[in-house]
Motif scaffolding. Structure first.
Motif, PDB file in Angstrom:
ATOM      1  N   THR A  85      -5.633  11.253  -4.638  1.00 19.70           N
ATOM      2  CA  THR A  85      -5.901  10.724  -3.303  1.00 19.70           C
ATOM      3  C   THR A  85      -7.369  10.340  -3.156  1.00 19.70           C
TER       4      THR A  85
ATOM      5  N   LEU B 154      -5.833   6.241   3.928  1.00 23.87           N
ATOM      6  CA  LEU B 154      -5.315   5.265   2.966  1.00 23.87           C
ATOM      7  C   LEU B 154      -4.520   4.144   3.635  1.00 23.87           C
ATOM      8  N   ARG B 155      -3.816   4.454   4.697  1.00 22.31           N
ATOM      9  CA  ARG B 155      -2.972   3.437   5.333  1.00 22.31           C
ATOM     10  C   ARG B 155      -3.788   2.366   6.053  1.00 22.31           C
TER      11      ARG B 155
ATOM     12  N   GLU C 269      -8.853   6.515  -2.925  1.00 23.53           N
ATOM     13  CA  GLU C 269      -9.686   6.174  -1.770  1.00 23.53           C
ATOM     14  C   GLU C 269     -10.998   5.550  -2.234  1.00 23.53           C
TER      15      GLU C 269
ATOM     16  N   HIS D 173       0.809  -1.216   0.000  1.00 26.79           N
ATOM     17  CA  HIS D 173       0.000   0.000   0.000  1.00 26.79           C
ATOM     18  C   HIS D 173       0.841   1.264   0.000  1.00 26.79           C
ATOM     19  N   TRP D 174       2.144   1.154   0.306  1.00 22.40           N
ATOM     20  CA  TRP D 174       2.984   2.349   0.405  1.00 22.40           C
ATOM     21  C   TRP D 174       3.133   3.065  -0.924  1.00 22.40           C
TER      22      TRP D 174
ATOM     23  N   VAL E 218       0.056   5.450  -0.572  1.00 23.00           N
ATOM     24  CA  VAL E 218      -0.198   6.148   0.684  1.00 23.00           C
ATOM     25  C   VAL E 218       0.636   7.416   0.819  1.00 23.00           C
TER      26      VAL E 218
ATOM     27  N   TYR F  93      -3.664  10.575   4.513  1.00 21.27           N
ATOM     28  CA  TYR F  93      -2.624   9.574   4.737  1.00 21.27           C
ATOM     29  C   TYR F  93      -3.129   8.513   5.707  1.00 21.27           C
TER      30      TYR F  93
END
Length: 245
Positions: A79, A215-216, A83, A10-11, A14, A212
């Protein structure tokens, strides 16, 4: 090894809101420092003693202003788009009802409108295109406000127990109030209006950063794991097991 890779894949996305927030904050800071370091010059488009961001952005730092606004706008839209995709693919808490799905799409659309306005206001600067610049500034602020409102309401309806939207709601609420005050002072007190604009702009950095943490939450969640049918199955199993005991 596969689990480790899944926990960290996921990084790749993110960091998008962090990159956008960093670019936006750095652009603003560079412009403010430049104005102070050069002896607080009075730009052609200035009406008061406090420069608006666009006054500095219409001068020698216009290339930086355009690049900073463009990267921020794109990262903001991406973003919201990512999402929405993560909710659709079952890696974030899904939309259980149509109204939430509609709100999510409207939030993405608002981010597109706001981002477009941000890019255009940096290109059509206040020194050469005063009327267009103010129009695109209005589009930017309205687009971001609409996106924020729809996002917050969507988060609230997804789950009553979800508290992640509270910080986003507080920041967005403060920024919207400041934006209304800015619109009033823009015609009544240009110095106060300039200060409010800088406060709103720097505050937008914190709003971007809240995504952030949204999303994480997809970390370690497999695709489809949080789809409505799977969540309903889990709840049915849990209630059945509880009833038996």
């Amino acid at each position: 090894m596969a689990v480790f890779s899944h926990d960290h894949h996921h990084w790749a996305y993110v960091w998008i809101p962090i990159a956008g927030a960093f670019m936006w904050f750095s652009t603003l800071l560079a412009m403010l420092i430049t104005w102070l370091a050069t002896g607080r010059p009075h730009y052609v488009s200035m009406d008061g003693n406090v420069p608006y961001i666009s006054d500095i952005g219409a001068d020698i730092l216009k290339p930086l202003f355009i690049v900073g606004c463009s990267i921020t706008a794109v990262s903001f839209f991406l973003t919201l788009f990512i999402e929405r995709y993560l909710r659709h693919s079952g890696r974030l808490m899904p939309n259980m009802r149509t109204r939430e799905r509609v709100l999510g799409m409207l939030a993405v659309f608002g981010s597109f409108i706001g981002g477009s306005g941000l890019i255009l206001l940096s290109i059509f600067d206040t020194k050469r295109f005063s009327t267009l610049h103010r129009l695109f500034l209005l589009i930017f602020m309205v687009g971001v406000a609409i996106s924020a409102i729809f996002t917050i309401v969507e988060y609230r309806w997804i789950s009553k127990d979800f508290r992640g939207y509270l910080m986003k709601a507080i920041i967005a609420g403060v920024l919207i109030i400041l934006a209304i005050a800015f619109a009033v002072t823009l015609f009544k007190n240009t110095n106060v209006g300039g200060i409010l604009e800088w406060c709103i702009a720097f505050g937008f950095t914190f709003y971007l950063l809240t995504f952030y943490f949204d999303l994480r939450q997809s970390k370690g969640v497999h695709k489809g794991e949080l789809r409505p049918e799977n969540i309903s199955r889990r709840r049915t199993f849990w209630y059945t097991r509880r009833a038996r005991h």
